[in-house]
Design a protein around this motif. Structure first.
Motif, PDB file in Angstrom:
ATOM      1  N   SER A   1       0.826  -1.207   0.000  1.00  0.00           N
ATOM      2  CA  SER A   1       0.000   0.000   0.000  1.00  0.00           C
ATOM      3  C   SER A   1       0.860   1.257   0.000  1.00  0.00           C
ATOM      4  O   SER A   1       0.511   2.268  -0.603  1.00  0.00           O
ATOM      5  N   SER A   2       1.981   1.210   0.696  1.00  0.00           N
ATOM      6  CA  SER A   2       2.937   2.323   0.679  1.00  0.00           C
ATOM      7  C   SER A   2       4.245   1.763   0.145  1.00  0.00           C
ATOM      8  O   SER A   2       5.094   1.280   0.904  1.00  0.00           O
ATOM      9  N   LEU A   3       4.405   1.829  -1.165  1.00  0.00           N
ATOM     10  CA  LEU A   3       5.535   1.174  -1.817  1.00  0.00           C
ATOM     11  C   LEU A   3       6.624   2.185  -2.157  1.00  0.00           C
ATOM     12  O   LEU A   3       6.362   3.202  -2.809  1.00  0.00           O
ATOM     13  N   ASN A   4       7.825   1.885  -1.697  1.00  0.00           N
ATOM     14  CA  ASN A   4       8.988   2.660  -2.110  1.00  0.00           C
ATOM     15  C   ASN A   4       9.460   2.072  -3.444  1.00  0.00           C
ATOM     16  O   ASN A   4      10.094   1.021  -3.475  1.00  0.00           O
ATOM     17  N   ILE A   5       9.133   2.745  -4.530  1.00  0.00           N
ATOM     18  CA  ILE A   5       9.420   2.207  -5.856  1.00  0.00           C
ATOM     19  C   ILE A   5      10.908   1.986  -6.056  1.00  0.00           C
ATOM     20  O   ILE A   5      11.325   0.955  -6.606  1.00  0.00           O
ATOM     21  N   ASP A   6      11.719   2.917  -5.599  1.00  0.00           N
ATOM     22  CA  ASP A   6      13.167   2.781  -5.775  1.00  0.00           C
ATOM     23  C   ASP A   6      13.704   1.555  -5.044  1.00  0.00           C
ATOM     24  O   ASP A   6      14.558   0.831  -5.562  1.00  0.00           O
ATOM     25  N   ALA A   7      13.194   1.320  -3.830  1.00  0.00           N
ATOM     26  CA  ALA A   7      13.652   0.162  -3.059  1.00  0.00           C
ATOM     27  C   ALA A   7      13.198  -1.141  -3.714  1.00  0.00           C
ATOM     28  O   ALA A   7      13.934  -2.129  -3.744  1.00  0.00           O
ATOM     29  N   ALA A   8      11.971  -1.142  -4.232  1.00  0.00           N
ATOM     30  CA  ALA A   8      11.471  -2.340  -4.907  1.00  0.00           C
ATOM     31  C   ALA A   8      12.297  -2.640  -6.152  1.00  0.00           C
ATOM     32  O   ALA A   8      12.675  -3.798  -6.407  1.00  0.00           O
ATOM     33  N   ARG A   9      12.620  -1.620  -6.909  1.00  0.00           N
ATOM     34  CA  ARG A   9      13.437  -1.822  -8.109  1.00  0.00           C
ATOM     35  C   ARG A   9      14.852  -2.268  -7.743  1.00  0.00           C
ATOM     36  O   ARG A   9      15.440  -3.101  -8.444  1.00  0.00           O
ATOM     37  N   ALA A  10      15.373  -1.733  -6.663  1.00  0.00           N
ATOM     38  CA  ALA A  10      16.719  -2.128  -6.236  1.00  0.00           C
ATOM     39  C   ALA A  10      16.761  -3.614  -5.903  1.00  0.00           C
ATOM     40  O   ALA A  10      17.735  -4.312  -6.221  1.00  0.00           O
TER      41      ALA A  10
END
Length: 421
Positions: free
Chosen positions: A396-405
């Motif tokens: 629900s609160s996604l850190n896109i940069d962290a997910a991509r990393a």
């Protein structure tokens, strides 16, 4: 324990470590450590990785979880379009006439009939958006003049009846008009005012008719009346046609920058190609049926649209991996793979994995929403094994940069491995 027994045990241990199963377990263990030490271990994350060369699973983590795939949904649209419409097929925008033609004067009207070509463009837009590979408004107007028409006493009428008049997808928030222009079988310049800027046109067909009328006038064809939108009568006579690029090129243009409009037009186009009306529902039903025909278990999957914008869309990593694996067996496998962004080189992966073993190696489709990030595709290991992977993260609160990393680290680890088999 005797000295001889110790030697035998050591030999057996080394043999076990050197075995394919141990190598696979070692690589899977590395991936497991990466996932478990990240902030995204737990529900809402699904991962599956296979060594397609050796035919074994490397790692799986909640692989059957039905998650928002974001633009990984475009993978289903791509394979259905390449299969059902045909990789080499061109879509045609045609002009018909009604009335009588004598001495260069058409006492009647021209009908601009959309065939679902999303590339139909003015020359300037077509060069910017499609590298010049696009259906051309100007070329079609030239063809009408070449057919001997110098004056039209009636109108230019736009016909978009190949598709229904639904402009958006199911459950789309109102703000998504920015993400995807109004869907139509007849549009000019993807219904955008300028390349890269949001649309402002509620009726793509009306605008297309207007742009085409102006193109005719510019070429010396007088058109006495204005434009309207209506379905062509069956008695109309074909005057000229203008073709799109081949479908595989449109799929490439969809997947590389992850274009939502192209995805939705292709989804409806799949329905038209199979003799049905171009509705989103027909398109998604045919996509699902095609995937099931490949042997993919689609239980629990929800395909609401062709782009992945719908918050109702659901696919599991295992289903996406099945698509990626089965597509390699299809006649269009090479053009499908070429449509995917390349790590550090092209499309939505141009700024990711710009060094390391995945650079210029991994081919994968990205997917991004406020609460979803996905990466699925192919990568070669150091010794040439082909790995297929699907990584989806929902929060629900996604850190896109962290997910991509996290995704990039997994893919880099796969690319740097040397599994035996």
């Amino acid at each position: 324990m005797t000295r001889r027994t110790c030697v035998i045990l050591l030999v057996l241990a080394f043999a076990l470590l050197a075995s394919p199963a141990a190598a696979s377990a070692s690589l899977g263990g590395k991936i497991s450590s990466i996932v478990q030490s990240s902030r995204y271990a737990g529900p809402g994350t699904g991962i599956v990785i296979i060594d397609d060369t050796a035919g074994r699973v490397i790692y799986r983590y909640r692989q059957t979880s039905q998650l928002k795939p974001a633009s990984n949904m475009k993978l289903t649209t791509a394979v259905a379009a390449l299969s059902q419409i045909g990789a080499g097929t061109r879509l045609s925008t045609r002009v018909y006439r009604t009335g009588t033609l004598s001495g260069g004067t058409l006492t009647g009207s021209l009908w601009l009939v959309g065939g679902g070509d999303p590339t139909f463009s003015t020359r300037l837009f077509g060069n910017k958006a499609f590298g010049g590979r696009a259906g051309s408004v100007g070329d079609l107007a030239d063809a009408v003049r070449a057919a001997g028409i110098r004056r039209v006493t009636g109108r230019v009428v736009g016909d978009e009846s190949a598709f229904d008049d639904a402009r958006t997808g199911p459950l789309w928030p109102p703000s998504y008009w920015i993400e995807c222009p109004p869907i139509s079988a007849l549009s000019v310049n993807m219904s955008l005012r300028e390349y890269g800027r949001p649309h402002t046109y509620s009726s793509p067909a009306a605008r297309a008719a207007d742009v085409f009328r102006k193109a005719l006038i510019k070429r010396g064809v007088r058109v006495d009346k204005g434009t309207r939108v209506k379905e062509k009568p069956s008695t109309a006579v074909l005057v000229a046609g203008e073709n799109s690029p081949r479908i595989y090129r449109i799929v490439q243009r969809m997947n590389q920058p992850s274009d939502n409009y192209l995805a939705e037009v292709l989804n409806k186009g799949v329905a038209v190609a199979t003799g049905r009306q171009g509705t989103m529902r027909n398109g998604r039903m045919l996509r699902r049926a095609y995937l099931e025909s490949l042997g993919i278990d689609m239980t629990g999957a929800r395909l609401y649209d062709g782009s992945g914008l719908s918050p109702g869309d659901r696919l599991s990593p295992r289903q996406i991996l099945g698509l990626l694996r089965q597509t390699l067996k299809q006649p269009f496998a090479a053009v499908f793979r070429k449509s995917l962004p390349v790590a550090g080189v092209s499309g939505t992966l141009r700024r990711r994995m710009r060094s390391g073993p995945a650079y210029g190696n991994a081919q994968a489709k990205t997917g991004t929403l406020n609460d979803a990030s996905a990466l699925s595709g192919y990568v070669r290991t150091q010794n040439g094994h082909r790995m297929i992977f699907s990584i989806i993260i929902n929060r629900s609160s996604l850190n896109i940069d962290a997910a991509r990393a996290l995704q990039d680290r997994i893919v880099q680890t796969l690319a740097g491995a040397s599994p035996r088999g």
